[in-house]
Design a protein around this motif. Sequence first.
Motif, PDB file in Angstrom:
ATOM      1  N   MET A   1       0.826  -1.201   0.000  1.00  0.00           N
ATOM      2  CA  MET A   1       0.000   0.000   0.000  1.00  0.00           C
ATOM      3  C   MET A   1       0.868   1.263   0.000  1.00  0.00           C
ATOM      4  SD  MET A   1      -3.033   0.696  -0.258  1.00  0.00           S
ATOM      5  CE  MET A   1      -4.459   1.551   0.204  1.00  0.00           C
ATOM      6  N   ALA A   2       1.981   1.243   0.758  1.00  0.00           N
ATOM      7  CA  ALA A   2       2.863   2.407   0.806  1.00  0.00           C
ATOM      8  C   ALA A   2       3.494   2.664  -0.558  1.00  0.00           C
ATOM      9  CB  ALA A   2       3.941   2.215   1.869  1.00  0.00           C
ATOM     10  N   GLY A   3       3.826   1.582  -1.284  1.00  0.00           N
ATOM     11  CA  GLY A   3       4.405   1.737  -2.617  1.00  0.00           C
ATOM     12  C   GLY A   3       3.433   2.404  -3.577  1.00  0.00           C
ATOM     13  N   ALA A   4       2.168   2.026  -3.500  1.00  0.00           N
ATOM     14  CA  ALA A   4       1.154   2.633  -4.359  1.00  0.00           C
ATOM     15  C   ALA A   4       0.964   4.110  -4.018  1.00  0.00           C
ATOM     16  CB  ALA A   4      -0.171   1.883  -4.226  1.00  0.00           C
ATOM     17  N   ALA A   5       0.993   4.429  -2.736  1.00  0.00           N
ATOM     18  CA  ALA A   5       0.857   5.832  -2.322  1.00  0.00           C
ATOM     19  C   ALA A   5       2.037   6.655  -2.818  1.00  0.00           C
ATOM     20  CB  ALA A   5       0.736   5.919  -0.803  1.00  0.00           C
ATOM     21  N   GLU A   6       3.241   6.083  -2.725  1.00  0.00           N
ATOM     22  CA  GLU A   6       4.415   6.808  -3.202  1.00  0.00           C
ATOM     23  C   GLU A   6       4.341   7.032  -4.708  1.00  0.00           C
ATOM     24  OE1 GLU A   6       9.281   6.586  -3.423  1.00  0.00           O
ATOM     25  OE2 GLU A   6       8.202   4.964  -2.429  1.00  0.00           O
ATOM     26  N   LEU A   7       3.931   6.000  -5.456  1.00  0.00           N
ATOM     27  CA  LEU A   7       3.776   6.153  -6.904  1.00  0.00           C
ATOM     28  C   LEU A   7       2.757   7.234  -7.238  1.00  0.00           C
ATOM     29  CD1 LEU A   7       3.847   2.445  -8.095  1.00  0.00           C
ATOM     30  CD2 LEU A   7       5.524   4.228  -8.616  1.00  0.00           C
ATOM     31  N   PHE A   8       1.659   7.267  -6.488  1.00  0.00           N
ATOM     32  CA  PHE A   8       0.637   8.289  -6.723  1.00  0.00           C
ATOM     33  C   PHE A   8       1.200   9.694  -6.476  1.00  0.00           C
ATOM     34  CE2 PHE A   8      -2.869  10.994  -5.224  1.00  0.00           C
ATOM     35  CZ  PHE A   8      -3.631  11.014  -6.378  1.00  0.00           C
ATOM     36  N   VAL A   9       1.969   9.855  -5.407  1.00  0.00           N
ATOM     37  CA  VAL A   9       2.558  11.167  -5.100  1.00  0.00           C
ATOM     38  C   VAL A   9       3.511  11.585  -6.216  1.00  0.00           C
ATOM     39  CG1 VAL A   9       4.104  12.386  -3.523  1.00  0.00           C
ATOM     40  CG2 VAL A   9       2.232  11.021  -2.622  1.00  0.00           C
ATOM     41  N   TRP A  10       4.370  10.666  -6.672  1.00  0.00           N
ATOM     42  CA  TRP A  10       5.291  10.995  -7.762  1.00  0.00           C
ATOM     43  C   TRP A  10       4.511  11.338  -9.034  1.00  0.00           C
ATOM     44  CZ3 TRP A  10       9.869  12.570  -6.880  1.00  0.00           C
ATOM     45  CH2 TRP A  10      10.678  12.009  -5.901  1.00  0.00           C
ATOM     46  N   TRP A  11       3.423  10.596  -9.300  1.00  0.00           N
ATOM     47  CA  TRP A  11       2.617  10.849 -10.485  1.00  0.00           C
ATOM     48  C   TRP A  11       2.006  12.254 -10.427  1.00  0.00           C
ATOM     49  CZ3 TRP A  11      -2.694  11.683 -11.068  1.00  0.00           C
ATOM     50  CH2 TRP A  11      -3.149  11.681 -12.381  1.00  0.00           C
ATOM     51  N   VAL A  12       1.436  12.597  -9.268  1.00  0.00           N
ATOM     52  CA  VAL A  12       0.838  13.928  -9.106  1.00  0.00           C
ATOM     53  C   VAL A  12       1.900  15.013  -9.297  1.00  0.00           C
ATOM     54  CG1 VAL A  12      -0.202  15.513  -7.418  1.00  0.00           C
ATOM     55  CG2 VAL A  12      -1.092  13.199  -7.661  1.00  0.00           C
ATOM     56  N   LEU A  13       3.070  14.839  -8.706  1.00  0.00           N
ATOM     57  CA  LEU A  13       4.140  15.828  -8.856  1.00  0.00           C
ATOM     58  C   LEU A  13       4.556  15.987 -10.313  1.00  0.00           C
ATOM     59  CD1 LEU A  13       6.358  15.023  -5.750  1.00  0.00           C
ATOM     60  CD2 LEU A  13       4.948  17.061  -6.121  1.00  0.00           C
ATOM     61  N   ALA A  14       4.634  14.878 -11.051  1.00  0.00           N
ATOM     62  CA  ALA A  14       5.013  14.954 -12.466  1.00  0.00           C
ATOM     63  C   ALA A  14       3.957  15.699 -13.285  1.00  0.00           C
ATOM     64  CB  ALA A  14       5.244  13.549 -13.025  1.00  0.00           C
ATOM     65  N   VAL A  15       2.685  15.430 -13.028  1.00  0.00           N
ATOM     66  CA  VAL A  15       1.616  16.125 -13.754  1.00  0.00           C
ATOM     67  C   VAL A  15       1.615  17.615 -13.407  1.00  0.00           C
ATOM     68  CG1 VAL A  15      -0.888  16.328 -14.049  1.00  0.00           C
ATOM     69  CG2 VAL A  15       0.174  14.071 -14.040  1.00  0.00           C
ATOM     70  N   VAL A  16       1.746  17.929 -12.132  1.00  0.00           N
ATOM     71  CA  VAL A  16       1.772  19.337 -11.706  1.00  0.00           C
ATOM     72  C   VAL A  16       2.953  20.067 -12.328  1.00  0.00           C
ATOM     73  CG1 VAL A  16       2.124  20.829  -9.689  1.00  0.00           C
ATOM     74  CG2 VAL A  16       0.456  18.982  -9.591  1.00  0.00           C
ATOM     75  N   LEU A  17       4.108  19.413 -12.365  1.00  0.00           N
ATOM     76  CA  LEU A  17       5.285  20.033 -12.975  1.00  0.00           C
ATOM     77  C   LEU A  17       5.046  20.303 -14.461  1.00  0.00           C
ATOM     78  CD1 LEU A  17       8.198  20.956 -12.528  1.00  0.00           C
ATOM     79  CD2 LEU A  17       8.911  18.647 -13.116  1.00  0.00           C
ATOM     80  N   GLN A  18       4.442  19.353 -15.155  1.00  0.00           N
ATOM     81  CA  GLN A  18       4.123  19.538 -16.576  1.00  0.00           C
ATOM     82  C   GLN A  18       3.202  20.737 -16.777  1.00  0.00           C
ATOM     83  OE1 GLN A  18       5.255  18.125 -19.290  1.00  0.00           O
ATOM     84  NE2 GLN A  18       3.835  18.995 -20.735  1.00  0.00           N
ATOM     85  N   VAL A  19       2.166  20.836 -15.971  1.00  0.00           N
ATOM     86  CA  VAL A  19       1.230  21.948 -16.086  1.00  0.00           C
ATOM     87  C   VAL A  19       1.925  23.264 -15.741  1.00  0.00           C
ATOM     88  CG1 VAL A  19      -0.884  22.952 -15.122  1.00  0.00           C
ATOM     89  CG2 VAL A  19      -0.795  20.521 -15.678  1.00  0.00           C
ATOM     90  N   PHE A  20       2.748  23.247 -14.706  1.00  0.00           N
ATOM     91  CA  PHE A  20       3.457  24.449 -14.273  1.00  0.00           C
ATOM     92  C   PHE A  20       4.399  24.951 -15.360  1.00  0.00           C
ATOM     93  CE2 PHE A  20       7.073  26.456 -12.085  1.00  0.00           C
ATOM     94  CZ  PHE A  20       6.408  27.492 -11.455  1.00  0.00           C
ATOM     95  N   LEU A  21       5.071  24.032 -16.038  1.00  0.00           N
ATOM     96  CA  LEU A  21       6.061  24.434 -17.039  1.00  0.00           C
ATOM     97  C   LEU A  21       5.449  24.813 -18.384  1.00  0.00           C
ATOM     98  CD1 LEU A  21       8.881  21.827 -16.323  1.00  0.00           C
ATOM     99  CD2 LEU A  21       8.845  24.253 -15.724  1.00  0.00           C
ATOM    100  N   THR A  22       4.266  24.304 -18.700  1.00  0.00           N
ATOM    101  CA  THR A  22       3.702  24.589 -20.019  1.00  0.00           C
ATOM    102  C   THR A  22       2.511  25.520 -20.007  1.00  0.00           C
ATOM    103  OG1 THR A  22       2.336  22.608 -19.932  1.00  0.00           O
ATOM    104  CG2 THR A  22       4.486  22.399 -20.986  1.00  0.00           C
ATOM    105  N   GLY A  23       1.911  25.737 -18.857  1.00  0.00           N
ATOM    106  CA  GLY A  23       0.776  26.646 -18.807  1.00  0.00           C
ATOM    107  C   GLY A  23      -0.539  25.944 -19.058  1.00  0.00           C
TER     108      GLY A  23
END
Length: 153
Positions: A1-23
């Motif tokens: 369960m902890a591994g899935a939560a960590e993957l979700f956090v990394w996924w959210v950070l990657a999506v947010v970074l993409q949105v932040f960098l491209t508008g």
Amino acid sequence: MAGAAELFVWWVLAVVLQVFLTGPLSWLEWTVAAGAAVPAAFGARAVRRASGAGSGGGARALHAVLVWPVALVADTGRLASLTLRALRGRQVRGRFQTLELGRGTGAAWACTLLSATPGAYAVGLGRGRFVLVHTLPGPPGVLADALTDGRRS
């Protein structure tokens, strides 16, 4: 369960970074960003595990992530000011500084946050909770304060 939560956090950070960098994104771009963030999340987790760094420090991590935008804006302003000074012929030099991360602070995410601003770049890890960073001249930023409990040399 902890591994899935960590993957979700990394996924959210990657999506947010993409949105932040491209508008602003269209629905197609959101879909591509969400899809591309999946292998990025697996890669980030693999790198964190391979480095032996812990992810710990939930409360500290939240505080540091909330402080990060402030640090980004402040450090960008400091960098612009220092660039103008250098263009006017004044000598501007950064410095190396050793930070002692606060107890429970994961080195992997702390170094990532520090290096994601113009104010500091994590150069290497020392023994224990010590991190060598290269910083802009001047006082340490709010992000370094959030990660270190004021311990630096």
